[in-house]
Motif scaffolding. Structure first.
Motif, short mmCIF file in Angstrom:
data_model
loop_
_atom_site.label_atom_id
_atom_site.label_comp_id
_atom_site.label_asym_id
_atom_site.label_seq_id
_atom_site.Cartn_x
_atom_site.Cartn_y
_atom_site.Cartn_z
N ASN A 1 19.83 -3.98 52.24
CA ASN A 1 18.82 -4.38 53.22
C ASN A 1 18.38 -5.83 53.09
N HIS A 2 19.07 -6.65 52.29
CA HIS A 2 18.83 -8.08 52.31
C HIS A 2 19.57 -8.68 53.51
N LYS A 3 18.96 -9.67 54.13
CA LYS A 3 19.61 -10.35 55.23
C LYS A 3 20.85 -11.09 54.75
N LYS A 4 21.89 -11.09 55.59
CA LYS A 4 23.10 -11.85 55.28
C LYS A 4 22.82 -13.33 55.52
N HIS A 5 23.27 -14.18 54.61
CA HIS A 5 22.98 -15.61 54.70
C HIS A 5 24.23 -16.42 55.04
N ALA A 6 24.00 -17.54 55.73
CA ALA A 6 25.08 -18.43 56.11
C ALA A 6 25.61 -19.16 54.88
N THR A 7 26.87 -19.53 54.94
CA THR A 7 27.48 -20.32 53.87
C THR A 7 27.09 -21.78 54.02
N ALA A 8 27.37 -22.55 52.99
CA ALA A 8 27.08 -23.99 53.04
C ALA A 8 27.85 -24.66 54.17
N ARG B 1 10.48 -38.21 57.36
CA ARG B 1 11.81 -38.62 57.84
C ARG B 1 12.89 -37.72 57.26
N THR B 2 12.50 -36.52 56.80
CA THR B 2 13.42 -35.66 56.04
C THR B 2 13.60 -34.31 56.72
N LEU B 3 14.84 -33.85 56.79
CA LEU B 3 15.18 -32.50 57.23
C LEU B 3 15.25 -31.59 56.01
N GLY B 4 14.44 -30.55 55.99
CA GLY B 4 14.50 -29.56 54.91
C GLY B 4 15.62 -28.58 55.16
N VAL B 5 16.39 -28.27 54.12
CA VAL B 5 17.53 -27.34 54.23
C VAL B 5 17.39 -26.30 53.12
N LEU B 6 17.24 -25.05 53.51
CA LEU B 6 17.14 -23.93 52.57
C LEU B 6 18.43 -23.12 52.64
N ILE B 7 19.15 -23.05 51.54
CA ILE B 7 20.39 -22.25 51.48
C ILE B 7 20.33 -21.33 50.28
N ARG B 8 20.22 -20.04 50.53
CA ARG B 8 20.26 -19.07 49.44
C ARG B 8 21.71 -18.74 49.12
N MET C 1 8.15 -27.39 52.45
CA MET C 1 7.04 -27.36 53.42
C MET C 1 6.66 -28.75 53.91
N GLN C 2 6.94 -29.78 53.12
CA GLN C 2 6.51 -31.12 53.48
C GLN C 2 7.46 -31.80 54.47
N CYS C 3 8.63 -31.20 54.66
CA CYS C 3 9.65 -31.84 55.49
C CYS C 3 9.30 -31.76 56.98
N ARG C 4 9.96 -32.60 57.76
CA ARG C 4 9.66 -32.69 59.19
C ARG C 4 10.22 -31.50 59.97
N SER C 5 11.44 -31.10 59.65
CA SER C 5 12.12 -29.98 60.31
C SER C 5 12.80 -29.12 59.26
N LEU C 6 13.30 -27.97 59.70
CA LEU C 6 13.84 -27.01 58.73
C LEU C 6 15.06 -26.29 59.30
N ILE C 7 16.09 -26.18 58.47
CA ILE C 7 17.23 -25.29 58.73
C ILE C 7 17.35 -24.36 57.53
N ALA C 8 17.43 -23.05 57.79
CA ALA C 8 17.53 -22.05 56.71
C ALA C 8 18.74 -21.17 56.92
N SER C 9 19.40 -20.80 55.82
CA SER C 9 20.62 -20.00 55.89
C SER C 9 20.37 -18.55 56.28
#
Length: 515
Positions: free
Chosen positions: A392-399, A374-381, A482-490
């Protein structure tokens, strides 16, 4: 790597040694690679003396000494053992004439000068013609040891320094050798006549980049040396496993996180299997890495087990062990190795993580992720990715951008809770303020870096146990993701790659910012 550099060589014969002030005045308008040989004539009670001076020696107040290296087939090996970074040295022939000036420059690959094992020319054999740009430590080794085994037909040597070194080298019985003093002459020749499949090898440091350079037949010496001499350094530590060839993987990792290290050494391991070797890991050359608590510590065994049903002790008591060079497997080398090892995967009979890591993860899984389905995983670097992005690092989204995306999908994605994976204290505080009791995150320590400051700089102080804590926190944070149902990454990063690999396509929804 030792390279030839442009510079002038002066000889000054004198009865009295010039003062440091006189020498400094002489060198102030000269090139950084210019060298003066001072020949001090003998006098009463003092024998003749020869030493060398250049701008670097004067500016750093170093002792004057004889820097010269004798011209020979092994002059680059001799220079590699003697030269220091930024200090040029002259190569002198038997008559005392300077044939070239050399200097040590930084490279990812390190050359061990051990050749009892395999010299692998299978990659070179993809090409009919090879161009070696510049006379340097690695082009000399390729010419001496690899090209006599190569099946191609034509070699182009680019750079006027080659003319004074060719008499030291063996002939190539199956290939025509042509010398070009300047790159422009070589490129003009290429444009005016048809050639076979050409590999053009240049001096330079690889980057994380697309494959366009490789598709054009252009590689750097670091990349070609790794592919050619990867298995050449062989040791015989014991009498066991006479029918097994082990490949002991080590490396110098400074900025890499645990999953970046993981990706690079796994690539090398799969490639080794494709070449008939059994990989084992012992990463003891990463003293500057944040996971190392003391010099020579094996940062692999702190977290992981060995693959392929063999232990490190098995390799350390075996008849045949190839020792890896230091190699930075960036995008192009990664692609080439994966081409060869396309259908190969590592086996982990006892699992990848050791018991200590398994215990660490399981305790926090129950505490911080009670309802993963029942959890959305959120990865924000954050940290380096936001304030001080590396080349050459990818640009990441803000919070704030991630919060906006969560609001956009909240009515269509099925979740009640959010789990946040981040190393950034400010991001964690912002997400906690916005989602309050709906959001979970582990008890790892989080950081804020200043402009111009890298995260690794906050971990310069070595302390027993700190390396394990940092690695375990990162591994656990991604494992829970990895255990979460869905994922959003920055954005794209090693943690995202591992989360997707570990989930094996079973996320219900995935969104990754691509900025």
């Amino acid at each position: 790597m030792i390279i030839c550099v442009p510079g002038e060589y002066y000889i000054y014969e004198t009865d009295a040694a010039p003062s440091e002030a006189e020498l400094t005045s002489f060198f102030q308008d000269l090139n950084e690679n210019d060298i003066m040989e001072i020949r001090l004539k003998p006098s009463a009670g003092r024998p003749s003396q020869v030493y060398h001076v250049n701008r670097f020696i004067l500016e750093n107040h170093l002792d004057f000494t004889d820097l010269s290296i004798k011209k020979s087939e092994n002059m680059f090996e001799d220079a590699a053992g003697r030269c220091t970074f930024d200090l040029p040295a002259p190569i002198l022939d038997s008559d005392g004439n300077c044939v070239c000036i050399v200097k040590k420059v930084r490279s990812y690959y390190t050359h061990s000068y051990h050749f009892e094992g395999d010299i692998d020319v299978s990659f070179l054999n993809r090409y009919d013609c090879i161009a070696l740009a510049g006379l340097n430590e690695y082009s000399a080794e390729l010419y001496k040891r690899a090209l006599p085994l190569w099946s191609g037909s034509e070699v182009f040597l680019i750079g006027q320094e080659w003319a004074d070194y060719l008499d030291m080298l063996p002939s190539l019985p199956n290939a025509r050798v042509r010398l070009f003093n300047k790159t422009e002459e070589f490129l003009q020749e290429l444009s005016s006549s048809a050639r076979g499949n050409l590999l053009y090898i240049l001096e330079g440091l690889p980057q994380n980049e697309d494959n366009s350079r490789y598709k054009e037949g252009i590689l750097f010496y670091d990349e070609v040396m790794t592919l050619t001499f990867m298995f050449s350094h062989v040791v015989h530590p014991g009498p066991n496993n006479v029918n097994q060839k082990f490949f002991l993987i080590d490396g110098s990792f400074y900025l890499e996180g645990i999953y970046a290290i993981w990706d690079k050494v796994f690539t090398a391991a799969r490639y080794a299997i494709a070449k008939g070797y059994t990989p084992v890991f012992q990463i003891v050359s990463s003293n500057d890495n944040i996971y190392s608590d003391y010099e020579g510590e094996d940062i692999w065994r702190k977290f992981f087990l060995q693959p392929e049903n063999f232990s490190l002790q098995d390799a350390q008591t075996s008849r045949y062990v190839a020792v890896s060079p230091n190699m930075n497997i960036l995008s192009i080398l990664h692609f080439i190795m994966n081409e060869t090892a396309r259908d190969i995967s590592l086996s982990w009979p006892q699992g990848i993580f050791n018991d200590r890591i398994k215990s660490y993860i399981n305790e926090r899984l129950n505490r911080f992720l009670p309802a993963p389905d029942r959890t959305l995983g959120v990865l924000i670097r954050g940290t380096d990715y936001i304030n001080n992005p590396l080349p050459n690092h990818k640009k990441h989204a803000t919070a704030d951008m991630v919060i906006g995306k969560i609001q956009e999908v909240e009515d269509t994605w099925d979740f009640d809770w959010l789990y946040l994976a981040t190393e950034d204290e400010e991001i964690c505080s912002k997400m906690k303020e916005h989602y309050k009791d709906r959001i979970r995150f582990t008890d790892q320590r989080r950081y804020t870096v200043k402009p111009g400051q890298l995260l690794v700089e906050l971990h310069n102080e070595k302390k027993d146990g700190k390396g394990f804590r940092l690695g375990a926190e990162y591994i656990c944070s991604v494992y829970l993701l990895m255990q979460c149902r869905s994922l959003i990454a920055s954005g794209d990063c090693g943690a995202l790659t591992e989360a997707l690999r570990g989930k094996n396509g079973e996320y219900e929804h995935v969104y990754v910012f691509d900025l």
